[in-house]
Design a protein around this motif. Structure first.
Motif, short mmCIF file in Angstrom:
data_model
loop_
_atom_site.label_atom_id
_atom_site.label_comp_id
_atom_site.label_asym_id
_atom_site.label_seq_id
_atom_site.Cartn_x
_atom_site.Cartn_y
_atom_site.Cartn_z
N LEU A 257 6.93 -19.14 28.13
CA LEU A 257 7.35 -18.85 29.50
C LEU A 257 6.55 -17.70 30.11
O LEU A 257 6.81 -17.31 31.25
CB LEU A 257 8.84 -18.50 29.52
N THR A 258 5.58 -17.16 29.38
CA THR A 258 4.86 -15.98 29.85
C THR A 258 4.11 -16.23 31.15
O THR A 258 4.09 -15.37 32.04
CB THR A 258 3.87 -15.48 28.78
N LYS A 259 3.48 -17.40 31.30
CA LYS A 259 2.72 -17.69 32.52
C LYS A 259 3.67 -17.77 33.73
O LYS A 259 3.33 -17.34 34.83
CB LYS A 259 1.95 -19.00 32.37
N LEU A 260 4.84 -18.34 33.50
CA LEU A 260 5.82 -18.43 34.57
C LEU A 260 6.31 -17.04 34.97
O LEU A 260 6.45 -16.73 36.15
CB LEU A 260 7.00 -19.31 34.13
N TYR A 261 6.57 -16.20 33.97
CA TYR A 261 6.97 -14.82 34.26
C TYR A 261 5.88 -14.10 35.05
O TYR A 261 6.18 -13.31 35.96
CB TYR A 261 7.24 -14.06 32.96
N SER A 271 10.17 -20.35 45.72
CA SER A 271 11.49 -20.92 45.46
C SER A 271 11.41 -21.94 44.34
O SER A 271 10.32 -22.43 44.00
CB SER A 271 12.05 -21.59 46.72
N THR A 272 12.56 -22.25 43.77
CA THR A 272 12.67 -23.31 42.76
C THR A 272 13.87 -24.17 43.11
O THR A 272 14.92 -23.66 43.52
CB THR A 272 12.84 -22.73 41.34
N LYS A 273 13.72 -25.46 42.94
CA LYS A 273 14.80 -26.36 43.34
C LYS A 273 14.82 -27.61 42.48
O LYS A 273 13.82 -27.99 41.86
CB LYS A 273 14.65 -26.75 44.80
N ILE A 286 14.64 -19.99 35.50
CA ILE A 286 14.51 -19.22 34.26
C ILE A 286 15.70 -19.46 33.34
O ILE A 286 15.55 -19.64 32.13
CB ILE A 286 14.36 -17.72 34.56
N SER A 287 16.91 -19.47 33.91
CA SER A 287 18.10 -19.68 33.08
C SER A 287 18.09 -21.05 32.43
O SER A 287 18.60 -21.22 31.32
CB SER A 287 19.37 -19.51 33.93
N ASN A 291 16.68 -22.22 27.63
CA ASN A 291 17.20 -23.13 26.62
C ASN A 291 16.09 -23.74 25.76
O ASN A 291 16.36 -24.29 24.70
CB ASN A 291 17.99 -24.27 27.28
N PHE A 292 14.86 -23.66 26.23
CA PHE A 292 13.74 -24.28 25.52
C PHE A 292 12.83 -23.24 24.86
O PHE A 292 11.72 -23.57 24.45
CB PHE A 292 12.90 -25.12 26.49
N SER A 293 13.27 -22.00 24.77
CA SER A 293 12.37 -20.92 24.38
C SER A 293 12.28 -20.70 22.88
O SER A 293 11.80 -19.66 22.44
CB SER A 293 12.80 -19.61 25.06
#
Length: 602
Positions: A257-261, A271-273, A286-287, A291-293
């Motif tokens: 998830l580092t690139k997303l962070y 935004s995310t949808k 992120i929440s 679950n996939f981390s």
């Protein structure tokens, strides 16, 4: 200004992306035109400069170059909705220098060039990483990514010195992949972005003629490149994916998830949808992704049509799978395709496309030494060769054959842990060796037990599991150890919390016992003072113990030997993952100068 005057007014750094063409030959006018249209899809007004396939000669070679410059509007990141007159106006450009087998691209504020991307591919990893390296080269800075599958391993780090090959240990470097380099040859400094094929020579800006000449010199270096041993050989070894892909069988994947962070930190995500048919809902991506981390198992299955595919086993999305393509490995999921990210530049893409575009995952295979990371296949050639060294950290104890739980059962009258528990085993075997021995289990724990003695801080992490060779249980305890390595030298603001916690008696499953958390020693104040004093000692010894019952050293030794012999056996995948976790733990402990011990069954 005339067109020539505008061209000559451009000043460019010796900084460009270099690509090899899939098929040799000069790019077509139609492709250049399409590329410019894609790149300028949101332009404002007319092009400021648009030159397609202008011919020139450099070093007695015929070369073509194309230039596109335009303005575009952009909504500022500090407003929610677009408003009239509340927009920034920015400039963008792209310059393409076209050679027979390669192209050089200089660009700014450019995103979409899909059609061009279909005709080119980045420089070979071995080539670009060593293009400017000889025996006298100084390695000034290296940014690197960890290819280990432990979710709590240090994912990336950057080191810098006058010359790293003289000031950094090569121990553990084989698990890291260099992503960016800065090297120096006398007074010439060059930075290299290995994943994106970008070469940047430090120097002054100059005109388009000089830029083309510089690009031509780089192409000559690429075409005449000869591989040789150098400092980078200490890192993970890159392999030719196309030669290996038919034999690859994935067994596990870790999503990163580092690139997303990074995108969030740079305020590039607007935004995310979630989109379902005509339904849209703003969500916290992120929440969901948390679950996939952790490491997920990959299993080869056969579809109803008789085709094999690699399913990623997880309890959240039942259609997540891997696709092994001719040049890469990508994720697939129709459900995660509906989870959308909108960037501040207007780009919208699904989270599955984001992971594929950034290659934000690490994949292990049944060939133990191979890892796929950052669009490349790598080999840790020392992993199997180091098994004897890895096994040396395993210390067998026959007493672990009789343990039946991690903490045992407790009563309000209990003053110690059950003899048949791992906690009881740890205290029985190690408590007498320390001046202070502390049970720090539960809460914001640093370890299950902490031992303090003259010039020695020891953390004990305990894990009980009934199944044999449990890779997931080993992942948990390795992760617990890794995330607490920094607490071997705690910050001053942490002591107050620990003083209050260590003053209490142990509570398990709502039962308050008479088991004092200070298992040996006077009180928490004295323990903290002693800890502080130890932390300042110049010759301090730090030790990390993992105490487990689900691995037998004898059986692990047998499994590792079978891996060396490339034999098939029941626990093969679990042993492969355990080997990577061992490597990760030892590497992490080495970085903080801590010794590693794994107490297990004989």
């Amino acid at each position: 200004m005339t067109e020539n005057e505008l061209i000559n007014n451009l000043t460019l750094n010796e900084n460009a992306y270099f690509y090899k063409k899939i098929k040799k030959g000069i790019l077509s006018k139609n492709l250049i035109d399409t590329t410019f249209k894609e790149a300028s899809s949101d332009k404002m007004g007319n092009y400021l400069l648009r030159v397609i396939k202008s011919k020139t000669k450099v070093n007695n070679k015929d070369v073509e170059y194309s230039i596109c410059v335009f303005k575009y509007p952009k909504k500022p990141s500090f407003i929610d909705e677009e408003l009239k007159d509340w927009e920034e106006v920015k400039l963008a450009y792209i310059v393409i220098v076209d050679f027979e087998n390669y192209i050089a691209v200089s660009k700014r504020n450019i995103s979409g060039t899909k059609e061009l991307s279909k005709k080119i591919f980045p420089l070979d990893y071995n080539t670009i990483s060593s293009l400017f390296i000889d025996e006298d080269t100084a390695f000034e800075k290296i940014s690197m990514n960890n290819m280990n599958i432990s979710d709590n391993a240090v994912r990336s780090k950057s080191v810098e010195a006058v010359d790293l090959k003289e000031s950094i240990s090569s121990l553990g470097l084989q698990t890291y992949i260099p992503s960016n380099l800065r090297v120096s040859n006398d007074d010439d400094k060059v930075s290299l972005s290995l994943g994106s094929s970008r070469i940047n020579k430090f120097g002054k800006k100059s005109n388009i003629v000089f830029f083309i000449s510089w690009s031509d010199n780089i192409i000559d270096k690429i075409e005449n490149f000869k591989a040789s041993e150098n400092f980078l050989t200490s890192f993970a070894t890159p392999l030719d994916f196309e030669k290996e892909n038919s034999s690859l069988k994935p067994i596990a994947i870790l999503l990163l998830l580092t690139k997303l962070y990074d995108e969030y930190e740079a305020n590039r995500i607007e935004s995310t949808k979630l989109i379902f048919e005509e339904y849209e809902k703003e969500i916290d991506v992120i929440s969901i992704l948390n679950n996939f981390s952790r490491l997920m198992e990959v299993k080869e299955l056969v579809s109803d049509e008789g085709n094999s595919y690699f399913k990623i086993l997880n309890p959240f999305v039942n259609d997540l799978s891997l696709s092994i393509n001719p040049k890469s490995i990508t994720l697939r999921s129709s459900k995660l395709k509906k989870l959308m990210i909108k960037l501040t530049d207007g780009t919208e893409l699904s989270i599955i496309d984001f992971f594929n575009r950034t290659s934000s995952y690490i994949i292990n295979f049944d060939r133990v030494e191979l890892v796929y990371s950052h669009r490349k296949l790598f080999k840790d050639s020392r992993l199997l060769a180091n098994t004897d060294a890895f096994l040396s950290v395993f210390k067998p104890s026959t007493d672990l054959n009789s343990v039946s739980s991690e903490k045992g059962s407790v009563l309000p009258t209990s003053t110690e842990f059950n003899a048949g528990s791992i906690f009881g085993f740890v205290e029985d075997k190690y408590l007498s060796s320390f001046k202070f021995f502390i049970c720090d289990d539960l809460g914001k724990e640093w370890a299950d037990h902490i031992g303090l003695d003259e010039n020695n801080i020891s953390f004990f992490h305990s894990k009980y599991k009934e199944s044999k060779f449990s890779a997931s249980a080993f992942q948990d305890i390795v992760g617990q150890a890794q995330k607490n390595l920094g607490n071997l030298s705690p910050a001053d603001n942490q002591w107050e919390m620990k003083q209050k916690f260590w003053d209490r008696d142990y509570v398990l499953d709502k039962t308050t016992t008479q088991i004092h958390r200070i298992r040996k020693g006077s009180n928490s104040d004295d323990a903290i003072d002693y800890f502080k004093n130890l932390k300042a000692q110049p010759n301090l010894t730090k030790k990390v113990y993992l105490v487990i019952n689900f691995i037998s050293k004898l059986e692990l030794t047998d499994g590792l030997q079978k891996l060396k012999n490339n034999e098939t056996f029941k626990e093969r995948n679990e042993v492969i993952q355990i080997l990577w976790f061992i490597s990760s733990l030892i590497s992490s402990c080495n970085e903080v100068s801590a010794e590693t011990y794994i107490i297990c069954k004989p």
